[in-house]
Design a protein around this motif. Structure first.
Motif, short mmCIF file in Angstrom:
data_model
loop_
_atom_site.label_atom_id
_atom_site.label_comp_id
_atom_site.label_asym_id
_atom_site.label_seq_id
_atom_site.Cartn_x
_atom_site.Cartn_y
_atom_site.Cartn_z
N PHE A 1 21.19 29.89 -61.67
CA PHE A 1 20.26 28.88 -61.17
C PHE A 1 20.80 27.47 -61.40
O PHE A 1 20.60 26.57 -60.56
N VAL A 2 21.48 27.26 -62.51
CA VAL A 2 22.05 25.94 -62.80
C VAL A 2 23.10 25.57 -61.76
O VAL A 2 23.12 24.45 -61.24
N GLU A 3 23.97 26.50 -61.41
CA GLU A 3 24.98 26.23 -60.39
C GLU A 3 24.33 25.98 -59.03
O GLU A 3 24.74 25.07 -58.29
N ALA A 4 23.33 26.78 -58.71
CA ALA A 4 22.66 26.62 -57.42
C ALA A 4 21.95 25.27 -57.31
O ALA A 4 21.98 24.61 -56.26
N ALA A 5 21.33 24.82 -58.40
CA ALA A 5 20.63 23.54 -58.37
C ALA A 5 21.59 22.36 -58.29
O ALA A 5 21.21 21.28 -57.82
N ALA A 6 22.81 22.56 -58.73
CA ALA A 6 23.79 21.48 -58.72
C ALA A 6 24.31 21.16 -57.33
O ALA A 6 24.81 20.06 -57.08
N ALA A 7 24.18 22.10 -56.39
CA ALA A 7 25.01 22.04 -55.20
C ALA A 7 24.41 21.52 -53.89
O ALA A 7 25.15 20.95 -53.08
N PRO A 8 23.13 21.73 -53.56
CA PRO A 8 22.69 21.46 -52.19
C PRO A 8 22.98 20.05 -51.66
O PRO A 8 23.58 19.90 -50.59
N LEU A 9 22.56 19.01 -52.36
CA LEU A 9 22.75 17.66 -51.84
C LEU A 9 24.23 17.35 -51.64
O LEU A 9 24.63 16.80 -50.60
N VAL A 10 25.06 17.68 -52.61
CA VAL A 10 26.48 17.32 -52.49
C VAL A 10 27.19 18.18 -51.44
O VAL A 10 28.10 17.70 -50.75
#
Length: 331
Positions: free
Chosen positions: A120-129
């Motif tokens: 979940f941490v990796e997934a939350a890091a990624a969408p905007l960037v």
């Protein structure tokens, strides 16, 4: 539920952990998501310092990026069910709740099934960037296999994902960084050349690496000064894409080079309510999930903090030297 409220415009101390009412589904197309993590982005800090995009929005929950588990779906939602793991970029601008919270209700059409291989941490890091980098490189920049791209600030949130996406396209990647350590980091991501701009700038190095032709595409993630200097290292008939307002400057050399100049603001679909552009964002996330599950794409998390440490996350972002991403977790 617990959430971080922006109570005023100002320094990071205006972010307060409070108990607020848990959101409920009110429209058929909505889903309720138990948030497991929220990405922190520079736009969050700018909104906190300068104000929200909508009047009379305070207090507000910030955070555009979220990842979590669907707990309930509206009557018209067919693509998700309770228990699905999703990631998305939506909310946090003042009109709709952001993701520095334990739950959020969003229109299901903003969400995508997160990569099976991501936490979940990796997934939350990624969408905007990811959406930003994809839009700048491919939708605005037209990057093709075999071309050379210069990505500024390659160790940053957008930059480190842009490097990976450009290499997946088969491009030659030159990037700028501030230190030897960051040069090693970006090369581990696939960058072909890393220019330490703090030593002698970047223009001479780019021209030396390209035989004075310049890069086919330059992606500016930094701002006006870098944009201005980048004109001279963009190839004739090339493209220069920026995330920021370049300010007032002479474009005579850009005109002489026949450059295409583009802007990438991935918040536009939210701010202007553009359904087709929203759908494009989901297409990008779906494609990136496939890359991620093949081991071809991965965000780097420099700091994983608890929700209550949001102020510290903002302080770190505002130093301007963060490597990769910072993520808040509600657990």
């Amino acid at each position: 539920m617990k959430a971080i409220l922006m109570t005023a415009t100002g320094d990071p101390d205006v972010l307060k952990l409070q108990d607020i009412k848990e959101p409920e589904i009110s429209m058929p197309a909505q889903i309720n998501v138990q948030l497991k993590a929220a990405g922190v982005n520079p736009v969050d800090t700018k909104i906190r310092r300068n104000g929200l995009f909508y009047e009379s929005a305070l207090p507000a929950v910030l955070g555009c990026d979220g990842a979590g588990i669907v707990t309930e779906v509206g009557s018209s939602v067919k693509q998700f069910k309770a228990g699905d793991k999703v990631w998305f970029c939506h909310g946090g601008l003042g009109q709709e709740q952001g993701n520095y919270a334990e739950y959020n209700v969003i229109d299901a059409r903003w969400a995508s099934l997160m990569p099976e291989t991501f936490s979940f941490v990796e997934a939350a890091a990624a969408p905007l960037v990811l959406i930003t980098a994809w839009g700048a490189l491919f939708d605005r920049g037209g990057l093709q296999k075999g071309q050379t791209v210069l990505i500024h600030a390659g160790a940053g949130g957008v930059g480190h994902m842009a490097i990976q996406l450009a290499k997946l396209k088969g491009a030659r990647v030159i990037t700028t960084v501030s230190s030897v350590q960051k040069a090693e980091f970006v090369k581990s991501l696939g960058a072909d050349e890393a220019i330490i701009y703090t030593q002698n700038g970047f223009a001479d190095a780019v021209n030396n690496l390209t035989g004075s032709k310049g890069a086919d595409l330059v992606f500016d993630t930094v701002g006006a000064a870098v944009f201005k200097e980048s004109i001279a290292v963009t190839a004739h008939f090339g493209r220069l894409v920026t995330l920021l307002d370049p300010g007032e400057l002479s474009l005579s050399e850009a005109r002489m080079r026949n450059l295409l100049i583009g802007f990438e603001l991935m918040l536009t679909p939210m701010l202007r309510d553009l359904p087709e552009a929203r759908d494009r964002h989901v297409e990008i996330l779906n494609q990136c999930a496939q890359y991620a599950d093949k081991g071809l794409l991965k965000p780097y998390i420099s700091k994983h903090l608890s929700l209550e440490d949001s102020a510290e996350a903002h302080r770190l972002i505002e130093t301007g030297h963060t490597t990769g991403k910072i993520v808040l977790s509600s657990e």
